[in-house]
Every structure is written in C-alpha cells, then in structure tokens.
Scaffold this active site. Structure first.
Site, short mmCIF file in Angstrom:
data_model
loop_
_atom_site.label_atom_id
_atom_site.label_comp_id
_atom_site.label_asym_id
_atom_site.label_seq_id
_atom_site.Cartn_x
_atom_site.Cartn_y
_atom_site.Cartn_z
CD GLU A 1 -4.06 -6.14 3.85
OE1 GLU A 1 -4.88 -5.32 4.18
OE2 GLU A 1 -2.97 -5.84 4.47
CD GLU B 1 -2.98 -1.15 2.28
OE1 GLU B 1 -2.91 -0.34 3.00
OE2 GLU B 1 -3.75 -2.16 2.23
#
Length: 330
Positions: A257, A157
C-alpha cells in the site's frame, strides 16, 4: 527607497512561496530524491508468484462501491479504464472468516492479474492452539482450488500498536504464522506465495517491525505499507529504513500500500507520485507496487488517497502505468 522596495518584494515573494500549497519549495519536498538502497537485481525467488526478471508489476487496490462482487469488478475495471491498461496485481482484502475464490477473484485472474490477498487475523494464541484449524484448512483448499499462483499476506501491519492485544508478542505472532503455514502445507497448497507486510514506520526509530519477521525460510515476498502522513515527506524518506533492512534479505519486495493524500493539493500530490515511481525504479529489489486507491469511510483528509476527482494525480499515476519499467510483461 529603491533598495527598500526591492527588499520588500523579496520578502513578499518568500512569504507567498511559504504559504502556497503548490509552491516550488513544497513541490521539491514532495518529490524528494530517489535513494538507491535495495539494489539487489537477483535473481530473487518469490515462490509460486515469480517476480519479473526486470522492472516491477503495477498493482492497486480499488475501493468498491458497493462492496459486492460486481462492485469489486466494477471498481477495478474503472481504474483500468482510466489507466488504459490492465493491472498486473489486484489487491483485495478479506476478514478472518471471509472466503477466498470468489466470483470477483476468478474474474481478476481470468483477466491476467495476480491476486494479492490481505487476510486479516485473529488472536494468535487461538490460532497456535489449533482452534481455527478447520477454518484455515477450508481457506487453504479454496486457494488450492484456484490453481493459479496468488500472493497471500496474512495480518498485514501486524506491528501497529492498536493490534498488539490481538497479535501478542512478536514471538507469538511468528508462532501463529508458522502454524498457518503448517495447515496450508497439510492441505497440499503449492500456489501461494507468502507475503510479510508490516508498516514502513515500524522500521524507523522506536519501531519494532523487524522483531515480527518469521524468517527467510517462512517468507516468499517482503512487503511494506508506506504512507507519508500529515507532513509532506517523499516516499524515499518513508521507505529508507525498511529498504535498509530489506537489502539484507534476498527476497523480492512488494509495496503493498502507498498513497499521496488529497490534503497535499493537486500539484504536490502529483509530484509526490512521480517521485514514488522514481523511487521504485531506483531500488530494483522492489518488484511490485500497489497503489491504495481509496478514501476512508471516516472523514480524515490525510487518509484520502483516491485518484478520482484529481486529474493531476491521476495523470501522474497513468504516466507510471505507461512506463516500460512497470510493464514487465510486455
């Protein structure tokens, strides 16, 4: 009067449908329609961790409580017990200075799982300048000592705005990535597949995730972290911009995720998870998917994804775990 009564009944039914958390309208919104976008069936080269020839590996992060080596093992064992099978991929997180090759890591590998390491970062300028070469070399040797292939996801991220001060520009992030790989190569590490994992939102309008891509020559697996947020959005909608980008790269995809928040309510949440499984199957370039089975330490209901305590959601995930598509080793 009869017509008036009928009209009132229709209006009342519509109002109840709009308010109920488990209404047919909300359930349909939660599931969505799978979108075949990244349909490349390969063969796709993922480096040392080979993607399955057909289907997708099933993985998860199971939050340990307490965060100890036995706690990590217990959390994964508990989830596996609820699913009635072993995970193909065990997702685990490391801070920048944390070691690899721990007791729990070895236990998961002994059970047949591939480890997905999410390794946090530090200032990219300092990495590129060589300040952390000693630490990086030690981590590289630990990975090498494990022997078996692992998935290594450095600074997931990276496109999040709150990481910009640490990551710098996309070019600075890419330079740090290449420096890391250079140190690993100098330590003769041949069992790490390099995984690049931005956010799904970074591919939507206004996002800049693609600018952080180090290049096909530097990445083995494409990855994405995908969450729907407060408003119920099917995973097909969340993933579409990323999959549209990814289909131009002949790399296997892992969803690092994903999760349905408890705030959706059990029925919508369960159907959302079934829709997610259908989305993975509709896009065969996705060769692995890892559920984020965790609640945050802070009290933010929209970020509570743990399956425990929600039988409907757990059944939906267990159904996915039994699907032959997600049992490619069988």
């Amino acid at each position: 009067m009869r017509r008036l009564a009928t009209a009132l009944a229709v209006l009342l039914a519509a109002a109840l449908t709009g308010c109920g958390g488990t209404s047919a309208h909300h359930t349909t919104t939660g599931a969505g329609t799978p979108r075949p976008i990244a349909t490349d069936r390969g063969p796709l080269d993922g480096g040392p961790v080979r993607p399955p020839a057909r289907g997708a590996y099933l993985g998860a992060y199971a939050k340990p409580d307490p965060v100890t080596q036995p706690g990590r093992i217990m959390a994964v064992d508990d989830l596996q017990g609820q699913l009635g099978r072993r995970l193909d991929v065990v997702h685990t997180y490391r801070k920048w200075a944390d070691p690899f090759d721990t007791a729990s890591d070895r236990a998961f590998q002994a059970g047949g799982a591939v480890l997905l390491y999410s390794w946090a970062g530090t200032d990219t300028h300092q990495i590129t300048a060589g300040r952390y070469d000693g630490l990086i070399a030690r981590r590289a040797r630990q990975i090498r000592a494990m022997g078996r292939p692992v998935l290594l996801e450095w600074r997931w991220e990276m496109d999040r705005p709150n990481l910009r001060a640490q990551m710098g520009s996309p070019a600075e992030y890419v330079a740090a990535w290449r420096h890391l790989r250079g140190v690993f190569a100098a330590q003769h590490v041949t069992n790490a597949s390099w995984v690049w994992c931005p956010t799904a939102d970074g591919f939507a309008a206004g996002g800049d995730a693609p600018a952080f891509y180090p290049g096909d020559d530097e990445v083995d697996w494409l990855c994405v972290d995908a969450y729907p947020g407060r408003r119920v959005r099917p995973l097909s909608t969340v993933l579409a911009p990323f999959l549209t980008w990814a289909r131009g790269h002949r790399k296997p995809i892992i969803v690092g995720e994903y999760g349905a928040p408890k705030s959706y309510g059990p029925a919508v949440r369960a159907e959302w998870l079934r829709g997610a499984a259908a989305e993975f199957k509709a896009n065969p370039q996705i060769r692995a998917a890892c559920y984020y089975d965790s609640d945050p330490d802070r009290d933010r209901p929209v970020e509570r994804y743990a399956l425990r305590g929600d039988p409907a959601a757990l059944r939906a995930f267990a159904d996915m775990a039994r699907d032959p598509w997600f049992n490619p080793k069988s």
